[in-house]
Motif scaffolding. Structure first.
Motif, mmCIF file in Angstrom:
data_model
loop_
_atom_site.group_PDB
_atom_site.id
_atom_site.type_symbol
_atom_site.label_atom_id
_atom_site.label_comp_id
_atom_site.label_asym_id
_atom_site.label_seq_id
_atom_site.Cartn_x
_atom_site.Cartn_y
_atom_site.Cartn_z
ATOM 1 N N GLU A 118 16.207 40.431 9.337
ATOM 2 C CA GLU A 118 15.361 40.564 10.521
ATOM 3 C C GLU A 118 14.322 39.447 10.578
ATOM 4 O OE1 GLU A 118 14.171 44.676 10.688
ATOM 5 O OE2 GLU A 118 16.179 45.194 11.432
ATOM 6 N N GLU A 119 13.733 39.154 9.406
ATOM 7 C CA GLU A 119 12.733 38.082 9.357
ATOM 8 C C GLU A 119 13.348 36.750 9.802
ATOM 9 O OE1 GLU A 119 10.765 37.541 5.539
ATOM 10 O OE2 GLU A 119 10.027 35.591 6.191
ATOM 11 N N THR A 120 14.511 36.442 9.247
ATOM 12 C CA THR A 120 15.155 35.170 9.562
ATOM 13 C C THR A 120 15.612 35.118 11.017
ATOM 14 O OG1 THR A 120 15.889 35.042 7.264
ATOM 15 C CG2 THR A 120 16.942 33.558 8.814
ATOM 16 N N LEU A 121 16.241 36.203 11.489
ATOM 17 C CA LEU A 121 16.738 36.200 12.870
ATOM 18 C C LEU A 121 15.589 36.113 13.877
ATOM 19 C CD1 LEU A 121 19.645 38.785 12.583
ATOM 20 C CD2 LEU A 121 19.818 36.301 12.747
ATOM 21 N N ASN A 122 14.452 36.707 13.530
ATOM 22 C CA ASN A 122 13.282 36.592 14.410
ATOM 23 C C ASN A 122 12.806 35.151 14.499
ATOM 24 O OD1 ASN A 122 12.730 39.107 15.501
ATOM 25 N ND2 ASN A 122 11.854 39.832 13.563
ATOM 26 N N THR A 123 12.839 34.443 13.357
ATOM 27 C CA THR A 123 12.407 33.046 13.351
ATOM 28 C C THR A 123 13.350 32.187 14.185
ATOM 29 O OG1 THR A 123 11.557 33.385 11.131
ATOM 30 C CG2 THR A 123 11.767 31.103 11.865
ATOM 31 N N ILE A 124 14.642 32.331 13.936
ATOM 32 C CA ILE A 124 15.575 31.417 14.610
ATOM 33 C C ILE A 124 15.786 31.766 16.083
ATOM 34 C CG2 ILE A 124 16.747 30.773 12.460
ATOM 35 C CD1 ILE A 124 18.997 32.576 13.059
ATOM 36 N N ALA A 125 15.299 32.931 16.494
ATOM 37 C CA ALA A 125 15.395 33.292 17.906
ATOM 38 C C ALA A 125 14.604 32.319 18.767
ATOM 39 C CB ALA A 125 14.886 34.719 18.113
ATOM 40 N N GLU A 126 13.687 31.607 18.122
ATOM 41 C CA GLU A 126 12.841 30.635 18.807
ATOM 42 C C GLU A 126 13.663 29.572 19.552
ATOM 43 O OE1 GLU A 126 8.934 28.638 17.262
ATOM 44 O OE2 GLU A 126 10.665 27.703 16.314
ATOM 45 N N LEU A 127 14.835 29.266 19.017
ATOM 46 C CA LEU A 127 15.664 28.225 19.630
ATOM 47 C C LEU A 127 16.059 28.558 21.064
ATOM 48 C CD1 LEU A 127 18.198 26.845 17.017
ATOM 49 C CD2 LEU A 127 15.992 25.943 17.737
ATOM 50 N N GLN A 128 16.027 29.855 21.379
ATOM 51 C CA GLN A 128 16.425 30.246 22.728
ATOM 52 C C GLN A 128 15.471 29.706 23.788
ATOM 53 O OE1 GLN A 128 16.800 34.476 22.286
ATOM 54 N NE2 GLN A 128 18.464 34.257 20.805
ATOM 55 N N SER A 129 14.292 29.250 23.346
ATOM 56 C CA SER A 129 13.336 28.721 24.328
ATOM 57 C C SER A 129 13.505 27.218 24.542
ATOM 58 C CB SER A 129 11.905 29.023 23.854
ATOM 59 O OG SER A 129 11.643 28.316 22.663
ATOM 60 N N VAL A 130 14.432 26.581 23.817
ATOM 61 C CA VAL A 130 14.641 25.145 23.997
ATOM 62 C C VAL A 130 15.683 24.910 25.095
ATOM 63 C CG1 VAL A 130 15.284 22.991 22.831
ATOM 64 C CG2 VAL A 130 14.197 24.816 21.533
ATOM 65 N N ASP A 131 15.395 23.964 25.967
ATOM 66 C CA ASP A 131 16.342 23.657 27.049
ATOM 67 C C ASP A 131 17.469 22.772 26.506
ATOM 68 O OD1 ASP A 131 17.705 23.096 29.335
ATOM 69 O OD2 ASP A 131 16.133 21.833 30.236
ATOM 70 N N ILE A 132 18.662 23.336 26.414
ATOM 71 C CA ILE A 132 19.781 22.570 25.867
ATOM 72 C C ILE A 132 20.893 22.379 26.900
ATOM 73 C CG2 ILE A 132 19.484 23.025 23.380
ATOM 74 C CD1 ILE A 132 21.511 25.386 23.844
ATOM 75 N N SER A 133 20.543 22.568 28.176
ATOM 76 C CA SER A 133 21.573 22.369 29.193
ATOM 77 C C SER A 133 21.958 20.889 29.212
ATOM 78 C CB SER A 133 21.063 22.833 30.551
ATOM 79 O OG SER A 133 19.758 22.354 30.781
ATOM 80 N N ASN A 134 23.227 20.633 29.356
ATOM 81 C CA ASN A 134 23.774 19.262 29.376
ATOM 82 C C ASN A 134 23.541 18.495 28.081
ATOM 83 O OD1 ASN A 134 24.532 19.611 32.109
ATOM 84 N ND2 ASN A 134 22.401 19.164 32.709
ATOM 85 N N VAL A 135 23.409 19.194 26.957
ATOM 86 C CA VAL A 135 23.278 18.510 25.673
ATOM 87 C C VAL A 135 24.547 18.750 24.860
ATOM 88 C CG1 VAL A 135 21.935 18.318 23.527
ATOM 89 C CG2 VAL A 135 20.778 18.846 25.676
ATOM 90 N N GLU A 136 25.094 17.673 24.317
ATOM 91 C CA GLU A 136 26.283 17.796 23.468
ATOM 92 C C GLU A 136 25.866 18.192 22.049
ATOM 93 O OE1 GLU A 136 29.645 17.354 24.102
ATOM 94 O OE2 GLU A 136 28.987 17.401 26.203
ATOM 95 N N PRO A 137 26.647 19.038 21.385
ATOM 96 C CA PRO A 137 26.308 19.379 19.995
ATOM 97 C C PRO A 137 26.595 18.217 19.034
ATOM 98 C CG PRO A 137 28.382 20.406 20.604
ATOM 99 C CD PRO A 137 27.855 19.724 21.849
ATOM 100 N N THR A 138 25.837 18.147 17.939
ATOM 101 C CA THR A 138 26.093 17.153 16.890
ATOM 102 C C THR A 138 26.713 17.864 15.702
ATOM 103 O OG1 THR A 138 24.204 15.809 17.528
ATOM 104 C CG2 THR A 138 25.012 15.502 15.282
ATOM 105 N N HIS A 139 27.945 17.499 15.381
ATOM 106 C CA HIS A 139 28.570 18.114 14.201
ATOM 107 C C HIS A 139 28.508 17.195 13.003
ATOM 108 C CE1 HIS A 139 29.741 21.592 16.429
ATOM 109 N NE2 HIS A 139 30.302 20.833 17.345
ATOM 110 N N GLN A 140 28.386 15.896 13.249
ATOM 111 C CA GLN A 140 28.210 14.954 12.142
ATOM 112 C C GLN A 140 27.428 13.760 12.650
ATOM 113 O OE1 GLN A 140 29.934 11.764 11.970
ATOM 114 N NE2 GLN A 140 32.004 12.067 12.743
ATOM 115 N N VAL A 141 26.684 13.111 11.762
ATOM 116 C CA VAL A 141 25.715 12.108 12.210
ATOM 117 C C VAL A 141 26.161 10.657 12.035
ATOM 118 C CG1 VAL A 141 23.699 13.573 11.869
ATOM 119 C CG2 VAL A 141 24.531 12.195 9.974
#
Lengths: 464, 103
Positions: B36-59
């Motif tokens: 619960e502690e961890t999931l509450n922390t990472i829920a924060e990402l839902q507030s970042v605008d990621i529309s039209n952003v491609e995922p990075t799987h390797q750098v």
């Protein structure tokens, strides 16, 4: 006494016949015998390491003793990753970095304690007990490469190797007052390193000076046919960037106004003025808030861990899965959950998109600035026991490093302040674009030579 | 914003089974809190605008890194080496636990 030599000094003294291998190894051995019981730095010490050393005089590293984090597979030498799952594991093969180290004339003196599976930033998750910070034994050395950083700080070796996924070289280096260089992802081979998060794992040097880090990196870097993620980029002689100075360089000072960092910033901003005196321009600049890095890293790391640690079945080697410690269990299971059907999009894919935003942000900043600088850690080394009941301890301590690690960038942490009361250090983190270790070495060296925060450099100056 | 899902003890046990990790009742409870502690922390990402952003799987941006498929004797284990760390072997084989029950 000889154990306090830097890598550069030790090589030069051996080659000039001012020092014998016997005396050097005796000094290191005395230091280890005197301190290891208390500090718990080495889990395993090689048998008669000095025996092979003498024949290595004509090699670049001349047979100096190197402390190696216990997640590098070392041929015929126990490798546990600080977990009892691998308590009895004697690798039948050598990791590429160690092959290269030995070829260059480095000797594996022993294997150092770490957070189990490199999960953590304290060494408190080690199933063989925590390591203590040699600068102040009431405090933690940081982690996960805490044993290697402590070995360097306590002069229980001449130089050391660690690995970093997001902070695991730089944060313990900062907490122990030594130098930690995290190379570009793909600069040093991961072959034979106990896998943690494969898309960010980066082996690198932990040393007494920046020049020592450059020397060691020269010999462990380069493409490897056994690791397809290593870049085909040539490896320059990194020592040529020592003594170059920073005149004309453009430095971006990031995270200056970050909330929660006020106490550190007060000390740190004074140190940033050093670069102006040396002829660089320093500009305070906004970077994307590092706090999202915590979440991105947590999701990516847990996911990759759940997959990588799936191989430990106790059949071909090691003990069964009941031997995993609390931290590993937690991480494997969280990764299993976030990657499972119905949740992968919400977590993993979202994280990988935010990761892209960080990369783009860095690309934009590096159009204007040669390097970016910030504190390594939000504070000094925490007290022993600090990780109790803190499921996100490591992630929070590595707040200032995660975004750059996820982006694959090279970075170095160097000592930039020592508290006269506690003896504890703050670190300065210098990052540059992919494959530009030359820049981080150049800038870090200029600062190290111009200030008195590096223990070994200060001693050197006092002698002159 | 989506809410962080509550994790039940039953779910924790299910995940432990999937990951093949034996856990006790006490651990189950501790893991529930940590989740619960961890999931509450990472829920924060839902507030970042990621529309039209491609995922990075390797750098590294590297693609199709290939090498000749050549047998390298120096990099091969003998049967003895391969079995050297196994707890239980039989006639040069690894012994694995039975996973199919006899009827």
């Amino acid at each position: 006494m000889h154990n306090t030599l830097t890598l550069k000094q030790a090589i030069s003294k051996l080659k000039n016949k001012e020092l014998t291998h016997k005396d050097l190894y005796q000094a290191v051995s005395d230091s280890v015998q005197g301190k290891n019981k208390k500090l718990n730095v080495y889990l395993t010490v090689s048998k008669n390491p000095e025996k092979q050393a003498e024949e290595l005089l004509d090699t670049p590293l001349a047979g100096v003793p190197i402390a190696v984090k216990d997640n590098f597979c070392t041929l015929n030498l126990r490798t546990t990753a600080s977990s009892t799952v691998l308590d009895n594991f004697i690798p039948q093969f050598e990791s590429t970095v160690i092959t290269k180290l030995k070829k260059a004339g480095g000797v594996v003196y022993g294997k150092t304690n770490m957070d189990a599976w490199a999960h953590g930033s304290s060494t408190e998750t080690s199933q063989y007990g925590r390591t203590l910070n040699p600068r102040n034994i009431d405090h933690l050395p940081g982690g996960s490469s805490g044993g290697s950083a402590a070995a360097v700080a306590a002069d229980m070796c001449i130089a050391a190797l660690g690995t970093e996924t997001a902070g695991s070289i730089r944060q313990p280096a900062a907490w122990c007052g030594v130098v930690g260089l995290k190379p570009t992802y793909g600069r040093c081979s991961r072959y034979g390193v106990v896998a943690m998060a494969s898309s960010t794992d980066s082996p690198g040097p932990i040393t007494k000076t920046v020049e020592d880090a450059a020397i060691l990196l020269n010999h462990i870097a380069g493409p490897d046919k056994y690791d397809a993620t290593t870049g085909p980029h040539g490896v320059p002689d990194f020592t040529q960037y020592i003594g170059k100075g920073v005149k004309g360089l453009k430095i971006g000072y990031i995270y200056k106004d970050l909330k929660g960092l006020e106490a550190v910033t007060k000390i740190f901003e004074k140190e940033m003025k050093v670069f102006e005196k040396l002829g660089a321009t320093v500009t305070v600049v906004d970077a994307m808030n590092p706090r999202y890095g915590i979440s991105v890293y947590t999701i990516v790391q847990r996911g990759e861990v759940s997959s990588n640690l799936g191989r430990y079945d106790g059949i071909r080697y090691g003990n069964d899965r009941s031997h995993f410690g609390d931290e590993a269990k937690r991480r494997i299971m969280l990764g299993t959950y976030t990657l499972s059907k119905g949740y992968a999009d919400q977590y993993y894919n979202t994280a990988q998109k935010v990761r892209t935003l960080y990369i783009k942000n860095y690309e934009e900043l590096f159009k204007t600035y040669d390097v970016l600088i910030a504190p390594t850690s939000p504070g000094f080394a925490k007290k022993i026991g600090a990780t109790q009941g803190a499921a996100m301890f490591g992630e929070l301590e590595d707040l200032l490093l995660e975004a750059s690690s996820l982006s694959g960038l090279p970075g170095i942490s160097i000592p930039c302040y020592q508290d006269p009361k506690t003896n504890l250090f703050l670190g300065m983190n210098i990052i540059a674009p992919m494959w530009r270790e030359d820049l981080v070495i150049q800038v870090a060296d200029a600062y190290e030579q111009a200030t008195n925060w590096n223990t070994w450099r200060t001693k050197e100056k006092a002698k002159k | 914003m989506k809410k962080t899902p509550n994790i039940t003890k039953k779910q924790i046990q299910h995940i432990a089974n999937l990951a093949n990790i034996p856990i006790t009742q006490t651990e189950q409870k501790k893991l529930q809190t940590a989740f619960e502690e961890t999931l509450n922390t990472i829920a924060e990402l839902q507030s970042v605008d990621i529309s039209n952003v491609e995922p990075t799987h390797q750098v590294t941006g590297l693609t199709n890194i290939l090498r000749e498929d050549i047998v390298n004797i120096d990099n091969m284990f003998t049967q003895k080496q391969a079995l050297a760390n196994a707890k239980q072997t039989h006639n040069g084989y690894f012994v694995v636990p039975r996973i199919i029950e006899e009827k």
